[in-house]
Write an enzyme that holds these catalytic residues in place. Sequence first.
Site, PDB file in Angstrom:
ATOM      1  N   GLY A  45       0.846  -1.178   0.000  1.00 16.94           N
ATOM      2  CA  GLY A  45       0.000   0.000   0.000  1.00 16.94           C
ATOM      3  C   GLY A  45       0.887   1.236   0.000  1.00 16.94           C
ATOM      4  O   GLY A  45       2.052   1.171   0.411  1.00 16.94           O
ATOM      5  N   GLN A  50       3.095  10.054   1.140  1.00 16.01           N
ATOM      6  CA  GLN A  50       4.380   9.365   1.315  1.00 16.01           C
ATOM      7  C   GLN A  50       5.355   9.677   0.181  1.00 16.01           C
ATOM      8  O   GLN A  50       6.551   9.445   0.324  1.00 16.01           O
ATOM      9  CB  GLN A  50       4.163   7.841   1.355  1.00 16.01           C
ATOM     10  CG  GLN A  50       3.564   7.369   2.662  1.00 16.01           C
ATOM     11  CD  GLN A  50       3.498   5.859   2.689  1.00 16.01           C
ATOM     12  OE1 GLN A  50       2.586   5.271   2.136  1.00 16.01           O
ATOM     13  NE2 GLN A  50       4.473   5.227   3.313  1.00 16.01           N
ATOM     14  N   CYS A  92       6.013  -0.041   7.515  1.00 16.37           N
ATOM     15  CA  CYS A  92       5.633   1.116   6.708  1.00 16.37           C
ATOM     16  C   CYS A  92       6.847   1.526   5.877  1.00 16.37           C
ATOM     17  O   CYS A  92       7.957   1.591   6.401  1.00 16.37           O
ATOM     18  CB  CYS A  92       5.218   2.255   7.648  1.00 16.37           C
ATOM     19  SG  CYS A  92       4.775   3.768   6.783  1.00 16.37           S
ATOM     20  N   LEU A  93       6.627   1.801   4.597  1.00 19.77           N
ATOM     21  CA  LEU A  93       7.745   2.196   3.726  1.00 19.77           C
ATOM     22  C   LEU A  93       8.399   3.488   4.203  1.00 19.77           C
ATOM     23  O   LEU A  93       9.556   3.757   3.894  1.00 19.77           O
ATOM     24  CB  LEU A  93       7.266   2.369   2.279  1.00 19.77           C
ATOM     25  CG  LEU A  93       6.846   1.093   1.542  1.00 19.77           C
ATOM     26  CD1 LEU A  93       6.374   1.429   0.140  1.00 19.77           C
ATOM     27  CD2 LEU A  93       7.975   0.079   1.508  1.00 19.77           C
ATOM     28  N   HIS A 134      -4.420   1.359   7.121  1.00 23.03           N
ATOM     29  CA  HIS A 134      -3.083   1.957   7.245  1.00 23.03           C
ATOM     30  C   HIS A 134      -2.946   3.152   6.293  1.00 23.03           C
ATOM     31  O   HIS A 134      -2.469   4.219   6.684  1.00 23.03           O
ATOM     32  CB  HIS A 134      -2.046   0.863   6.919  1.00 23.03           C
ATOM     33  CG  HIS A 134      -0.613   1.296   6.969  1.00 23.03           C
ATOM     34  ND1 HIS A 134       0.281   0.793   7.887  1.00 23.03           N
ATOM     35  CD2 HIS A 134       0.092   2.169   6.199  1.00 23.03           C
ATOM     36  CE1 HIS A 134       1.474   1.353   7.675  1.00 23.03           C
ATOM     37  NE2 HIS A 134       1.388   2.190   6.661  1.00 23.03           N
ATOM     38  N   GLU A 135      -3.413   2.964   5.042  1.00 18.92           N
ATOM     39  CA  GLU A 135      -3.252   4.039   4.049  1.00 18.92           C
ATOM     40  C   GLU A 135      -4.201   5.210   4.338  1.00 18.92           C
ATOM     41  O   GLU A 135      -3.842   6.371   4.130  1.00 18.92           O
ATOM     42  CB  GLU A 135      -3.459   3.506   2.631  1.00 18.92           C
ATOM     43  CG  GLU A 135      -2.526   2.356   2.232  1.00 18.92           C
ATOM     44  CD  GLU A 135      -1.062   2.584   2.573  1.00 18.92           C
ATOM     45  OE1 GLU A 135      -0.610   3.741   2.524  1.00 18.92           O
ATOM     46  OE2 GLU A 135      -0.371   1.599   2.904  1.00 18.92           O
ATOM     47  N   HIS A 138      -2.616   7.283   6.820  1.00 17.14           N
ATOM     48  CA  HIS A 138      -1.580   8.129   6.221  1.00 17.14           C
ATOM     49  C   HIS A 138      -2.158   9.456   5.726  1.00 17.14           C
ATOM     50  O   HIS A 138      -1.616  10.523   6.014  1.00 17.14           O
ATOM     51  CB  HIS A 138      -0.919   7.430   5.024  1.00 17.14           C
ATOM     52  CG  HIS A 138       0.321   6.668   5.368  1.00 17.14           C
ATOM     53  ND1 HIS A 138       1.406   7.248   5.989  1.00 17.14           N
ATOM     54  CD2 HIS A 138       0.658   5.379   5.172  1.00 17.14           C
ATOM     55  CE1 HIS A 138       2.345   6.331   6.165  1.00 17.14           C
ATOM     56  NE2 HIS A 138       1.915   5.183   5.677  1.00 17.14           N
TER      57      HIS A 138
HETATM   58 ZN    ZN Z   1       2.803   3.370   5.759  1.00 17.31          ZN
END
Ligand code: ZN
Length: 153
Positions: A45, A50, A92-93, A134-135, A138
């Site tokens: 995701g 991000q 998380c990236l 999660h997204e 964000h």
């Molecule tokens: Zn994330």
Amino acid sequence: MILPVRIVGDPVLYQRASEVEEITDELRELARNMIETMIRFEGIGLAANQIGIPLRIITVDPRCSGFNTDPFALINPVLIDQEGEEEAEEGCLSIPGVYLIVPRAERVKVKGIDIDGKETVIRAEGLFARVLQHEIDHINGRLITYYSNGKEV
Ligand code: ZN
């Protein structure tokens, strides 16, 4: 095109992203680049902030829950229903190498607009439901660290 991913501490990760007003070719290209970036970095995701764009666009990969559906973008996603609760480890990236236990609803219903401008409702459970939550966090400026600290880091 692979886009650089913003890392924890970057202010763009902590702001509420703005609604998308109009789906343009530029936005469609952004969504394609987000999907490419997500796959390149082995994410399931990604949220637009991000990659430094404070707009309410997320991309998700339903294959994470075993669905034979290609990754797609969802614009202005809203959580409209949720059920159950389960805790699991999440990464998380934007926070490389960190995995934290995060409570999430087990099943969710998310409304949004697809890349063709059509309203769509997604029902998800398990990991796919977790990724959607999660997204959406964000684009509301919330990272997984929120759940362990009760505050942003
Ligand atoms: Zn994330």
